[in-house]
Motif scaffolding. Structure first.
Motif, mmCIF file in Angstrom:
data_model
loop_
_atom_site.group_PDB
_atom_site.id
_atom_site.type_symbol
_atom_site.label_atom_id
_atom_site.label_comp_id
_atom_site.label_asym_id
_atom_site.label_seq_id
_atom_site.Cartn_x
_atom_site.Cartn_y
_atom_site.Cartn_z
ATOM 1 N N SER A 1 -13.558 50.793 0.856
ATOM 2 C CA SER A 1 -12.670 51.779 0.229
ATOM 3 C C SER A 1 -12.168 53.094 0.650
ATOM 4 O O SER A 1 -12.471 53.218 1.790
ATOM 5 C CB SER A 1 -13.955 52.545 -1.827
ATOM 6 O OG SER A 1 -14.648 53.093 -0.217
ATOM 7 N N LEU B 1 -4.985 48.555 -5.055
ATOM 8 C CA LEU B 1 -4.211 49.802 -4.345
ATOM 9 C C LEU B 1 -4.101 50.731 -5.830
ATOM 10 O O LEU B 1 -3.432 50.473 -6.531
ATOM 11 C CB LEU B 1 -2.930 49.671 -3.474
ATOM 12 C CG LEU B 1 -1.980 50.591 -3.479
ATOM 13 C CD1 LEU B 1 -2.399 52.143 -2.319
ATOM 14 C CD2 LEU B 1 -0.654 49.959 -3.027
ATOM 15 N N LEU C 1 -7.784 52.966 -2.659
ATOM 16 C CA LEU C 1 -8.123 51.625 -1.975
ATOM 17 C C LEU C 1 -9.335 50.927 -2.594
ATOM 18 O O LEU C 1 -9.821 51.778 -1.511
ATOM 19 C CB LEU C 1 -7.364 51.158 -0.654
ATOM 20 C CG LEU C 1 -5.851 51.743 -0.390
ATOM 21 C CD1 LEU C 1 -5.646 53.313 0.131
ATOM 22 C CD2 LEU C 1 -5.158 50.713 0.685
ATOM 23 N N ARG C 2 -9.834 49.999 -3.051
ATOM 24 C CA ARG C 2 -11.215 49.605 -3.299
ATOM 25 C C ARG C 2 -11.056 48.024 -3.135
ATOM 26 O O ARG C 2 -10.013 47.524 -3.570
ATOM 27 C CB ARG C 2 -11.187 49.719 -4.588
ATOM 28 C CG ARG C 2 -12.354 49.784 -4.994
ATOM 29 C CD ARG C 2 -13.037 49.847 -6.626
ATOM 30 N NE ARG C 2 -11.889 49.213 -7.922
ATOM 31 C CZ ARG C 2 -11.462 48.351 -7.935
ATOM 32 N NH1 ARG C 2 -12.287 47.791 -7.753
ATOM 33 N NH2 ARG C 2 -10.584 47.574 -8.291
ATOM 34 N N LYS C 3 -12.101 48.015 -2.758
ATOM 35 C CA LYS C 3 -12.168 45.815 -2.729
ATOM 36 C C LYS C 3 -12.999 45.492 -3.364
ATOM 37 O O LYS C 3 -13.485 46.173 -4.121
ATOM 38 C CB LYS C 3 -12.969 45.144 -1.208
ATOM 39 C CG LYS C 3 -12.465 46.362 0.125
ATOM 40 C CD LYS C 3 -13.073 45.002 1.638
ATOM 41 C CE LYS C 3 -12.242 44.917 2.517
ATOM 42 N NZ LYS C 3 -12.333 43.993 3.667
ATOM 43 N N GLN D 1 -5.935 43.394 0.779
ATOM 44 C CA GLN D 1 -7.099 42.861 0.524
ATOM 45 C C GLN D 1 -7.439 43.979 -0.506
ATOM 46 O O GLN D 1 -8.911 44.082 -0.561
ATOM 47 C CB GLN D 1 -8.132 43.123 2.613
ATOM 48 C CG GLN D 1 -7.603 42.043 2.916
ATOM 49 C CD GLN D 1 -8.472 42.491 4.193
ATOM 50 O OE1 GLN D 1 -10.155 42.371 4.486
ATOM 51 N NE2 GLN D 1 -7.589 42.282 5.525
ATOM 52 N N TYR D 2 -6.586 44.829 -0.810
ATOM 53 C CA TYR D 2 -6.566 45.909 -1.899
ATOM 54 C C TYR D 2 -6.570 46.040 -2.951
ATOM 55 O O TYR D 2 -5.507 45.518 -3.432
ATOM 56 C CB TYR D 2 -7.229 47.439 -1.392
ATOM 57 C CG TYR D 2 -7.217 47.524 0.256
ATOM 58 C CD1 TYR D 2 -9.199 48.103 -0.006
ATOM 59 C CD2 TYR D 2 -7.080 47.468 1.381
ATOM 60 C CE1 TYR D 2 -9.466 48.806 1.252
ATOM 61 C CE2 TYR D 2 -8.141 48.059 2.867
ATOM 62 C CZ TYR D 2 -8.945 47.925 2.131
ATOM 63 O OH TYR D 2 -10.013 48.454 3.273
ATOM 64 N N THR E 1 -2.435 50.940 -10.560
ATOM 65 C CA THR E 1 -3.526 50.031 -9.868
ATOM 66 C C THR E 1 -2.631 48.741 -9.186
ATOM 67 O O THR E 1 -2.046 48.297 -10.286
ATOM 68 C CB THR E 1 -4.888 50.577 -9.884
ATOM 69 O OG1 THR E 1 -4.965 51.232 -10.361
ATOM 70 C CG2 THR E 1 -5.368 48.996 -8.786
ATOM 71 N N ASP F 1 -3.738 45.508 -7.435
ATOM 72 C CA ASP F 1 -4.940 44.801 -7.796
ATOM 73 C C ASP F 1 -4.362 42.826 -7.117
ATOM 74 O O ASP F 1 -4.105 42.553 -7.383
ATOM 75 C CB ASP F 1 -5.702 44.561 -8.519
ATOM 76 C CG ASP F 1 -7.334 43.928 -7.949
ATOM 77 O OD1 ASP F 1 -7.000 42.888 -6.462
ATOM 78 O OD2 ASP F 1 -7.857 44.240 -9.110
ATOM 79 N N THR G 1 -11.271 47.314 7.368
ATOM 80 C CA THR G 1 -11.488 46.810 6.432
ATOM 81 C C THR G 1 -12.441 48.226 5.712
ATOM 82 O O THR G 1 -12.668 47.064 5.363
ATOM 83 C CB THR G 1 -10.075 46.265 5.508
ATOM 84 O OG1 THR G 1 -11.255 45.085 5.614
ATOM 85 C CG2 THR G 1 -8.794 46.230 6.072
#
Length: 415
Positions: free
Chosen positions: A143, A259, A270-272, A256-257, A402, A404, A140
């Motif tokens: 981003s 979105l 997608l961002r952690k 895990q993101y 988003t 989250d 993963t």
């Protein structure tokens, strides 16, 4: 005389049916036989709960799986209980299912309330499918920016499976990655001769199987050597105009993101989340809880508040039919439509437009296309808060949303 002849034909027909299947005395088991012989999910629906499993597939797939498996397994001559034993608080029934003069072993687990906890209808090679990833199994990146296109309110992205690149439906209403069994064959011991020609039609349980993925990659999110569930997605492809669909991307890839669904920009981001950093700016932030894999938020309309799931795989919003009358004064353009359920049976549902709705914040979402249908089957688990509806494309596309999953927040920004 013709009426008498018809009477006797009916009498002997019923007599043969009675001899073929003596009731077991267990309502759920007897109704399973009815479902197998009618090839319909309806007889067994009251005995399913949101936690009912088919094999080890996630419970969210139970309705769809049974709708495909019942015609494959049935019709049957009967079912008899061989023995029963405790299984924790439940009861496990070892049964013999008579079909075409032979008997097949079948294991069914019932809850104390007499509902199915598990139905062992899948072939043995399907039973070991796991849909969760261990810490080292799924790669993963921090981003991801993935091109996407909107088709009839659904988000399509491209990913690669075993060297083949194609369309996937992004679906926050799906608990896991699923492949189209029309495109990916079952393992060799399960595949029928037809499958060896590359058609992707699996063995005798063509409606439900799995595919051993050598390599999956979606913009750097990747894994190797894992069995992935397959379903026949033909009906979904037809709704998309015959587009070839390789599968669905769901929660086990996304969880895990944070979105972001950029419908207008044609992107999925997608961002952690950085738990130590300040949260990104937003027009409105709404906390959510998870019901299984589904984010749940509060929706207010006409002075009433409903608990609804957030599902980007829903082309319209959905509210349980029991709320239609109470909202009649605010409904616009009320009509009806035909809706196909998991068992492929079409039913008439009410549709309308809600002039405006709100979540827990200042933003107003206007002109919301909404379907009113029965959602009782989603609310049979007393350990989960009742789900009263779903919000999909009409609401999610009015602002840039988003989801989250890490911080359990749904937030919106301007386009």
């Amino acid at each position: 005389m013709r009426q008498l002849g018809i009477f006797w034909l009916l009498y002997f027909g019923l007599l043969r049916a009675g001899l073929a299947q003596q009731p077991t005395g267990v309502a759920a088991l007897d109704q399973l036989v009815v479902a197998l012989n009618s090839k319909s999910l309806a007889p067994v629906q009251p005995y399913l709960t949101p936690d009912t499993r088919v094999g080890s597939l996630p419970p969210a797939y139970t309705g769809r799986a049974l709708a495909q498996l019942l015609p494959q397994v049935g019709p049957v001559e009967g079912l008899r209980i061989v023995r029963q034993e405790p299984a924790g608080p439940n009861t496990r029934y070892m049964c013999a299912l008579a079909r075409q003069g032979a008997e097949k072993e079948l294991t069914l687990v019932l809850t104390p309330a007499g509902q199915f906890a598990e139905l062992d209808l899948l072939p043995a090679s399907t039973k070991q499918i796991g849909t969760t990833f261990g810490p080292e199994e799924l790669t993963t990146p921090p981003s991801v920016v993935a091109p996407a296109r909107v088709l009839d309110g659904l988000l399509l992205v491209e990913a690669e499976v075993d060297g083949r690149r194609g369309n996937f439906l992004l679906d926050t209403g799906a608990p896991a990655l699923v492949l189209n069994q029309r495109e990916f064959a079952a393992p060799a011991p399960e595949a029928s001769p037809a499958a060896t020609g590359g058609t992707g039609v699996n063995g005798k349980m063509a409606g439900m199987s799995h595919h051993l993925v050598q390599h999956f990659d979606w913009q750097g999110i990747s894994f190797q050597q894992k069995a992935v569930p397959t379903l026949d997605l033909t009906s979904l492809q037809q709704k998309l105009g015959g587009l070839t669909l390789l599968g669905l991307i769901g929660y086990n890839i996304l969880n895990q993101y944070a979105l972001t669904l950029d419908y207008r920009g044609g992107q999925v981001r997608l961002r952690k989340p950085d738990l130590a950093a300040a949260p990104p700016a937003a027009l409105m932030r709404v906390p959510f809880t998870l019901s299984g894999h589904l984010p749940v938020v509060a929706l207010t309309v006409g002075g009433q508040t409903f608990q609804v799931g957030v599902d980007c795989g829903a082309q319209a919003n959905l509210l349980d039919q029991q709320y239609q009358a109470g909202l009649a004064r605010v409904l616009r353009r009320a009509s009806t439509a035909q809706l196909s359920g998991a068992d492929a049976t079409a039913r008439t549902v009410a549709t309308a437009r809600l002039p405006e709705v709100r979540l827990a914040g200042p933003l107003v979402f206007r002109k919301q296309a909404t379907v009113f249908a029965d959602m009782a089957h989603l609310n049979q688990n007393p350990n989960r808060a009742p789900l009263q509806g779903l919000v999909g494309y009409p609401l999610l596309s009015q602002y840039c949303p988003t989801i989250d999953y890490v911080n359990k927040e749904l937030y919106f920004n301007a386009w």
